[in-house]
Design a protein around this motif. Structure first.
Motif, mmCIF file in Angstrom:
data_model
loop_
_atom_site.group_PDB
_atom_site.id
_atom_site.type_symbol
_atom_site.label_atom_id
_atom_site.label_comp_id
_atom_site.label_asym_id
_atom_site.label_seq_id
_atom_site.Cartn_x
_atom_site.Cartn_y
_atom_site.Cartn_z
ATOM 1 N N LEU A 108 0.870 -1.326 0.030
ATOM 2 C CA LEU A 108 0.004 0.051 -0.216
ATOM 3 C C LEU A 108 0.642 1.223 0.013
ATOM 4 C CD1 LEU A 108 -2.768 -1.037 2.495
ATOM 5 C CD2 LEU A 108 -2.992 -0.826 0.251
ATOM 6 N N TRP B 25 -1.953 2.059 -7.661
ATOM 7 C CA TRP B 25 -1.922 0.496 -7.368
ATOM 8 C C TRP B 25 -0.618 -0.114 -7.555
ATOM 9 C CZ3 TRP B 25 -4.623 -2.366 -3.999
ATOM 10 C CH2 TRP B 25 -5.939 -1.778 -3.619
ATOM 11 N N LYS C 255 -7.596 2.325 -3.389
ATOM 12 C CA LYS C 255 -6.040 2.288 -2.913
ATOM 13 C C LYS C 255 -5.753 3.503 -1.993
ATOM 14 C CE LYS C 255 -1.794 1.742 -2.689
ATOM 15 N NZ LYS C 255 -0.689 1.969 -3.657
ATOM 16 N N CYS D 201 -4.987 2.665 1.728
ATOM 17 C CA CYS D 201 -3.495 3.276 2.317
ATOM 18 C C CYS D 201 -3.875 4.049 3.720
ATOM 19 C CB CYS D 201 -3.281 4.247 1.210
ATOM 20 S SG CYS D 201 -1.583 4.258 1.231
#
Length: 354
Positions: free
Chosen positions: A18, A56, A217, A221
């Motif tokens: 991540l 990503w 994402k 994250c």
């Protein structure tokens, strides 16, 4: 790509995937192979840490295992083999279903994109073409898919999400435009209302998959790491979307006509302007004299404008990375080519009947 693949922390796989941290000696990702060797020889203490967590980086799913078993030249040749096989299948199917002229248009667009010169050797700039080939082959093989009003939007959601997963803004609009061209080529002549509905439905579906995958994402994250990804994304969007449309689009057209890193030259800019003016006059003439034929092929006319629409939203990014973002104009080549070819055929058939 190599730096990210080589610096993943195996003890923290989720957080490392991540965070997408990498290291650089100078400007971020300017000399990736040199930086990778430097890190391998001397460690990361002398290098600057950089975050690349707004993407990503889905290509790592295949790149990291390949790096474990193969060296870099072998990986490149595997990429060349896979690219060539998929491109050949794609072009052969196009020729069988739509004829030589349509297949030739797509082949010329691939040549202009640097198929044999660079594109199939690249590890970072050919991912959108893998998505284009695979999705287009599926569309051409399964008639029920491009005729289904239920499954076709779902398919474009998958295409958009896949593009967001593996690509980092090289030429993503191609994975929307080229499969849409395939859909209209397979369906044949459609009423204007159905053309517009298909364009809007599939475009919104692709955008939903693309933006949704990207946003997921950022959410993940923020949930599982300490990275302030929202600030990074906000700053990046603000920075990459500024610019002067008229001047920068001239540079894009110039780079499109003269695909080498030097985008300067008044002569090439003049050629680009002349071609745009000529094409505009040709399209205007067709609309005024053969309006019915024009409306039969409206979908191709709209699709050839998608690169300009994409450019309006990503002006600065497109100009900063002009060395590869110019490939979005391949959609213009193919779209205009099909539009001109189909209108010519329809006008010729109508003249023969008279």
């Amino acid at each position: 790509m190599l730096m990210l693949a080589g610096t993943m922390d195996d003890e923290r796989p989720l957080e490392s995937a991540l965070e997408s941290k990498t290291y650089t000696l100078t400007r971020f990702m300017q000399y990736p192979i040199r930086d990778f060797k430097e890190m391998a020889l001397h460690g990361s203490d002398s290098m600057k840490e950089a975050d690349y967590n707004r993407y990503w980086h889905g290509y790592l799913v295949t790149l990291r295992p390949l790096l474990f078993f193969c060296d870099l030249p072998t990986i490149r040749w595997i990429t060349v083999l896979a690219f060539s096989i998929l491109a050949t299948i794609f072009l052969v199917m196009l020729k069988k279903q739509n004829g030589w002229w349509i297949a030739a248009l797509f082949f010329l667009a691939l040549l202009h994109a640097g198929w044999f010169k660079f594109l199939m050797f690249s590890l970072d700039q050919n991912k959108v073409y893998f998505i284009i080939f695979i999705s287009s082959i599926i569309l051409m093989k399964h008639r029920s898919l491009y005729l289904s009003p239920r499954f076709l939007p779902l398919f474009f959601i998958i295409i958009g999400a896949s593009t967001s997963f593996v690509d980092f803004l090289t030429a993503p609009v191609l994975t929307l435009g080229v499969p849409l061209l395939i859909v209209f080529l397979r369906r044949g002549s459609l009423p204007v209302k159905e053309q517009i509905l298909t364009l809007l439905t599939c475009s919104f579906a692709w955008c939903f998959g693309y933006v949704g995958m990207w946003a997921s994402k950022w959410v993940l994250c923020s949930m599982f790491t300490d990275c302030s990804v929202y600030d990074v994304v906000k700053g990046s969007i603000k920075e990459r979307s500024i610019g002067t449309v008229a001047i920068d689009f001239r540079l894009l057209c110039t780079r499109f006509l003269y695909p080498i890193p030097d985008v300067g030259g008044i002569w090439w800019a003049s050629v680009a302007g002349t071609l745009v003016l000529g094409l505009t006059c040709h399209i205007g003439y067709l609309y005024m004299k053969y309006r019915t034929v024009f409306m039969h092929n409206l979908c191709y006319f709209i699709l050839m404008l998608y690169p300009a629409l994409w450019f309006i939203g990503t002006k600065q990014h497109t100009i900063i990375h002009l060395v590869f973002t110019y490939r979005i104009m391949e959609l213009f080549i193919i779209g205009y080519g099909i539009f001109a070819l189909n209108t010519y055929r329809e006008i010729r058939r109508a003249s023969a009947k008279c």
